[in-house]
Write a protein that holds these residues in place. Structure first.
Motif, PDB file in Angstrom:
ATOM      1  N   TRP A   1       0.752  -0.733  -0.068  1.00 17.08           N
ATOM      2  CA  TRP A   1      -0.165   0.289  -0.064  1.00 17.08           C
ATOM      3  C   TRP A   1       1.461   1.115  -0.400  1.00 17.08           C
ATOM      4  CZ3 TRP A   1      -3.293  -2.589   4.279  1.00 17.08           C
ATOM      5  CH2 TRP A   1      -4.629  -3.660   4.369  1.00 17.08           C
ATOM      6  N   ASP A   2       2.246   1.181   1.086  1.00 16.78           N
ATOM      7  CA  ASP A   2       2.844   2.415   1.084  1.00 16.78           C
ATOM      8  C   ASP A   2       3.418   2.576  -0.500  1.00 16.78           C
ATOM      9  OD1 ASP A   2       4.046   4.627   3.071  1.00 16.78           O
ATOM     10  OD2 ASP A   2       5.996   3.319   2.006  1.00 16.78           O
ATOM     11  N   THR A   3       4.008   1.586  -1.280  1.00 14.20           N
ATOM     12  CA  THR A   3       4.484   1.605  -2.632  1.00 14.20           C
ATOM     13  C   THR A   3       3.677   2.236  -3.516  1.00 14.20           C
ATOM     14  OG1 THR A   3       6.311  -0.399  -1.797  1.00 14.20           O
ATOM     15  CG2 THR A   3       5.674   0.155  -4.186  1.00 14.20           C
ATOM     16  N   LEU A   4       2.132   1.949  -3.523  1.00 16.58           N
ATOM     17  CA  LEU A   4       1.233   2.218  -4.280  1.00 16.58           C
ATOM     18  C   LEU A   4       1.265   3.917  -4.297  1.00 16.58           C
ATOM     19  CD1 LEU A   4      -0.361   2.039  -6.608  1.00 16.58           C
ATOM     20  CD2 LEU A   4      -2.443   1.668  -4.932  1.00 16.58           C
ATOM     21  N   ILE A   5       1.011   4.155  -2.921  1.00 12.10           N
ATOM     22  CA  ILE A   5       1.185   5.874  -2.862  1.00 12.10           C
ATOM     23  C   ILE A   5       1.865   6.537  -2.966  1.00 12.10           C
ATOM     24  CG2 ILE A   5       0.728   6.957  -0.430  1.00 12.10           C
ATOM     25  CD1 ILE A   5      -2.430   5.728  -1.440  1.00 12.10           C
ATOM     26  N   ARG A   6       2.812   6.400  -2.523  1.00 11.04           N
ATOM     27  CA  ARG A   6       4.140   6.726  -2.657  1.00 11.04           C
ATOM     28  C   ARG A   6       4.764   7.000  -4.029  1.00 11.04           C
ATOM     29  NH1 ARG A   6       6.241   8.754   1.965  1.00 11.04           N
ATOM     30  NH2 ARG A   6       5.336   7.754   4.200  1.00 11.04           N
ATOM     31  N   THR A   7       4.279   5.562  -4.791  1.00 11.69           N
ATOM     32  CA  THR A   7       4.596   6.138  -6.051  1.00 11.69           C
ATOM     33  C   THR A   7       4.471   6.546  -6.804  1.00 11.69           C
ATOM     34  OG1 THR A   7       5.795   3.285  -5.831  1.00 11.69           O
ATOM     35  CG2 THR A   7       5.453   4.043  -8.181  1.00 11.69           C
ATOM     36  N   THR A   8       2.996   6.567  -7.233  1.00 12.71           N
ATOM     37  CA  THR A   8       1.816   7.578  -7.594  1.00 12.71           C
ATOM     38  C   THR A   8       1.835   9.021  -7.348  1.00 12.71           C
ATOM     39  OG1 THR A   8      -0.008   6.539  -6.086  1.00 12.71           O
ATOM     40  CG2 THR A   8      -0.115   5.545  -7.846  1.00 12.71           C
ATOM     41  N   ALA A   9       1.948   9.043  -6.022  1.00  9.09           N
ATOM     42  CA  ALA A   9       2.007  10.207  -5.580  1.00  9.09           C
ATOM     43  C   ALA A   9       3.299  11.458  -6.607  1.00  9.09           C
ATOM     44  CB  ALA A   9       2.202  10.784  -4.145  1.00  9.09           C
ATOM     45  N   ARG A  10       4.336  10.573  -6.058  1.00 10.17           N
ATOM     46  CA  ARG A  10       5.355  10.841  -6.872  1.00 10.17           C
ATOM     47  C   ARG A  10       4.956  11.321  -8.430  1.00 10.17           C
ATOM     48  NH1 ARG A  10       9.443   8.753  -9.623  1.00 10.17           N
ATOM     49  NH2 ARG A  10       8.922   6.472  -8.700  1.00 10.17           N
ATOM     50  N   VAL A  11       4.389  10.505  -9.033  1.00  7.79           N
ATOM     51  CA  VAL A  11       4.632  10.766 -10.686  1.00  7.79           C
ATOM     52  C   VAL A  11       3.556  11.494 -11.018  1.00  7.79           C
ATOM     53  CG1 VAL A  11       3.467   9.374 -12.748  1.00  7.79           C
ATOM     54  CG2 VAL A  11       5.028   7.905 -10.875  1.00  7.79           C
ATOM     55  N   LEU A  12       2.688  11.823 -10.626  1.00 10.02           N
ATOM     56  CA  LEU A  12       1.799  13.080 -10.322  1.00 10.02           C
ATOM     57  C   LEU A  12       2.377  13.314 -10.734  1.00 10.02           C
ATOM     58  CD1 LEU A  12      -1.836  11.137  -8.307  1.00 10.02           C
ATOM     59  CD2 LEU A  12      -1.148  11.588 -10.587  1.00 10.02           C
ATOM     60  N   GLN A  13       2.867  14.099  -9.190  1.00 10.37           N
ATOM     61  CA  GLN A  13       3.372  15.377  -9.315  1.00 10.37           C
ATOM     62  C   GLN A  13       4.588  16.284 -10.332  1.00 10.37           C
ATOM     63  OE1 GLN A  13       6.210  15.821  -6.061  1.00 10.37           O
ATOM     64  NE2 GLN A  13       5.912  18.200  -5.620  1.00 10.37           N
ATOM     65  N   GLU A  14       5.740  14.728 -10.380  1.00  8.99           N
ATOM     66  CA  GLU A  14       6.931  14.658 -11.931  1.00  8.99           C
ATOM     67  C   GLU A  14       5.528  15.205 -12.856  1.00  8.99           C
ATOM     68  OE1 GLU A  14       8.953  11.524 -10.953  1.00  8.99           O
ATOM     69  OE2 GLU A  14      10.327  12.277  -9.097  1.00  8.99           O
ATOM     70  N   GLU A  15       4.823  14.243 -13.585  1.00 10.28           N
ATOM     71  CA  GLU A  15       4.030  14.353 -14.866  1.00 10.28           C
ATOM     72  C   GLU A  15       2.926  15.584 -14.500  1.00 10.28           C
ATOM     73  OE1 GLU A  15       4.816  13.236 -17.832  1.00 10.28           O
ATOM     74  OE2 GLU A  15       6.167  11.692 -16.345  1.00 10.28           O
ATOM     75  N   GLY A  16       3.425  16.607 -13.738  1.00  9.07           N
ATOM     76  CA  GLY A  16       2.401  17.775 -13.916  1.00  9.07           C
ATOM     77  C   GLY A  16       0.589  17.069 -13.382  1.00  9.07           C
ATOM     78  N   ILE A  17      -0.109  16.288 -13.595  1.00 12.87           N
ATOM     79  CA  ILE A  17      -1.589  15.912 -13.586  1.00 12.87           C
ATOM     80  C   ILE A  17      -1.533  16.531 -12.840  1.00 12.87           C
ATOM     81  CG2 ILE A  17      -2.838  13.603 -14.097  1.00 12.87           C
ATOM     82  CD1 ILE A  17      -0.057  12.334 -14.774  1.00 12.87           C
ATOM     83  N   ALA A  18      -1.544  15.771 -11.016  1.00 19.36           N
ATOM     84  CA  ALA A  18      -1.753  16.458 -10.193  1.00 19.36           C
ATOM     85  C   ALA A  18      -2.726  17.699  -9.491  1.00 19.36           C
ATOM     86  CB  ALA A  18      -1.633  16.197  -8.728  1.00 19.36           C
ATOM     87  N   GLN A  19      -2.805  18.653  -9.270  1.00 24.52           N
ATOM     88  CA  GLN A  19      -3.654  20.545  -9.453  1.00 24.52           C
ATOM     89  C   GLN A  19      -2.719  20.322  -8.103  1.00 24.52           C
ATOM     90  OE1 GLN A  19      -7.627  20.483 -10.800  1.00 24.52           O
ATOM     91  NE2 GLN A  19      -6.599  21.924 -12.319  1.00 24.52           N
ATOM     92  N   GLN A  20      -3.784  19.322  -6.850  1.00 24.66           N
ATOM     93  CA  GLN A  20      -3.080  20.085  -5.887  1.00 24.66           C
ATOM     94  C   GLN A  20      -2.299  18.579  -5.051  1.00 24.66           C
ATOM     95  OE1 GLN A  20      -4.054  21.395  -2.974  1.00 24.66           O
ATOM     96  NE2 GLN A  20      -5.540  22.884  -4.703  1.00 24.66           N
ATOM     97  N   ASN A  21      -1.397  18.526  -4.137  1.00 27.46           N
ATOM     98  CA  ASN A  21      -0.644  18.052  -3.789  1.00 27.46           C
ATOM     99  C   ASN A  21      -1.152  16.763  -2.681  1.00 27.46           C
ATOM    100  OD1 ASN A  21       2.304  17.472  -2.655  1.00 27.46           O
ATOM    101  ND2 ASN A  21       1.632  17.656  -0.526  1.00 27.46           N
ATOM    102  N   PHE A  22      -0.661  15.008  -3.371  1.00 32.36           N
ATOM    103  CA  PHE A  22      -0.790  14.498  -2.887  1.00 32.36           C
ATOM    104  C   PHE A  22       0.237  13.847  -1.714  1.00 32.36           C
ATOM    105  CE2 PHE A  22      -3.658  14.198  -5.550  1.00 32.36           C
ATOM    106  CZ  PHE A  22      -4.266  13.592  -6.041  1.00 32.36           C
TER     107      PHE A  22
END
Length: 327
Positions: free
Chosen positions: A46-67
């Motif tokens: 669970w931790d790996t999924l959360i941290r990986t998706t949060a990082r990718v969303l941020q790095e790719e500029g997809i998320a409009q808010q911080n995860f």
């Protein structure tokens, strides 16, 4: 009865998993940072999924808010679920989910089950992996299970509660190798990280965990993999044999996805569906996915909900065989 078919969790799932479609964009947008919860200690799936998706969303500029990744350990997920269930209608909280959201409530360890939450999207599937210390005398899964038959006190650790994902996975493999599942000495830890620490400390003979989350530990050379539950060797771990190769007729798939609190607004669900679909089409996601040995297995909110209902029916029989189901 424990069979290969009973434990091949993702087989049915893949029937409903097709190419990623194009979600209908939502006018809704998050207005504050997202509480992005892993219902366990750091280091597990669970931790790996959360941290990986949060990082990718941020790095790719997809998320409009911080995860913002948050760990809430305890009860195989039950502690976090109780807190999330109280956030009814909150569109700014989400959490990682996998088979324990079905298994833990069935075993009576949580009063909340998947129907109490909002499915957002299923993202990936993974396989379980059986690990020992590098200096372990056991050279194969078959050898380990023979040793357990001779000495039932030998323990296997996992990062989820009794009757949950790790337990089901190793119990299924043990049954296929001739070990009575109910007699398997399974030790539950509060997350994959704690399970690994206890393995390295010699407190358990082996650990069962997700193949993706074990990659980094295997690279350190302190651990050795005996078997992976895939139907054939994984591209990310080509040196690790399958159970089937060792004469143990067993496979097991671990799906992972994202869920939200009860009654999450439909507009928010549509927004997050679209967000995850766009994330999964990026190079950043492909790189992270391949490094972790994950397999894309996207489902929309509606598809994920139907899939979860099917998992409930399937796992009810599995826990019955273990004598752990509580009604």
């Amino acid at each position: 009865m424990f069979t290969k078919q009973v434990f091949a969790c993702a087989a049915a799932a893949l029937l409903s998993t097709g190419a990623i479609g194009t979600a209908v964009a939502s006018d809704w947008k998050p207005t504050q940072p997202i509480e992005y919860i892993a219902p366990a200690n750091p280091g597990g799936g669970w931790d790996t999924l959360i941290r990986t998706t949060a990082r990718v969303l941020q790095e790719e500029g997809i998320a409009q808010q911080n995860f913002a990744p948050i760990n809430i350990p305890g009860g195989g997920g039950a502690v976090a679920w109780a807190q999330i269930a109280a956030k009814k209608g909150n569109p700014h909280t989400m959490f990682a989910a996998s088979p324990p959201i079905i298994l833990v409530p069935l075993s009576g360890a949580s009063r909340f089950n998947h129907k109490d939450f909002t499915p957002v999207a299923r993202l990936i599937t993974d396989y379980s992996i059986l690990l020992v210390r590098a200096d372990s005398p056991h050279q194969s899964a078959a050898e380990l299970f023979e040793a357990i038959k001779a000495n039932p006190a030998l323990s296997v650790g996992g990062g989820s509660a009794p009757g949950s994902m790790d337990h089901i996975s190793v119990a299924g493999a043990a049954a296929a190798a001739g070990v009575e599942p109910a007699r398997l000495n399974y030790i539950a830890f509060s997350g994959g990280g704690e399970a690994m620490t206890n393995l390295l400390g010699g407190h358990v003979a082996a650990v069962i965990t997700g193949a993706g989350e074990a990659s980094a530990q295997l690279q350190g050379g302190q651990l050795r993999a005996l078997a992976v539950s895939a139907p054939e060797r994984m591209a990310a771990l080509p040196e690790v044999p399958t159970y089937v190769e060792q004469g143990i007729d067993f496979t097991f798939d671990i799906w992972r996805g994202i869920m939200g609190p009860p009654d999450m607004p439909e507009a928010a669900v549509r927004y997050y569906e679209d967000m995850y679909q766009r994330m999964m089409q990026t190079e950043g996601w492909a790189k992270a996915r391949d490094q972790l040995g994950w397999i894309d297995a996207y489902q929309s909110s509606a598809e994920f909900g139907e899939f979860l209902d099917g998992q409930l029916e399937q796992f009810s029989g599995v826990l019955g065989d273990l004598g752990l189901i509580r009604r």
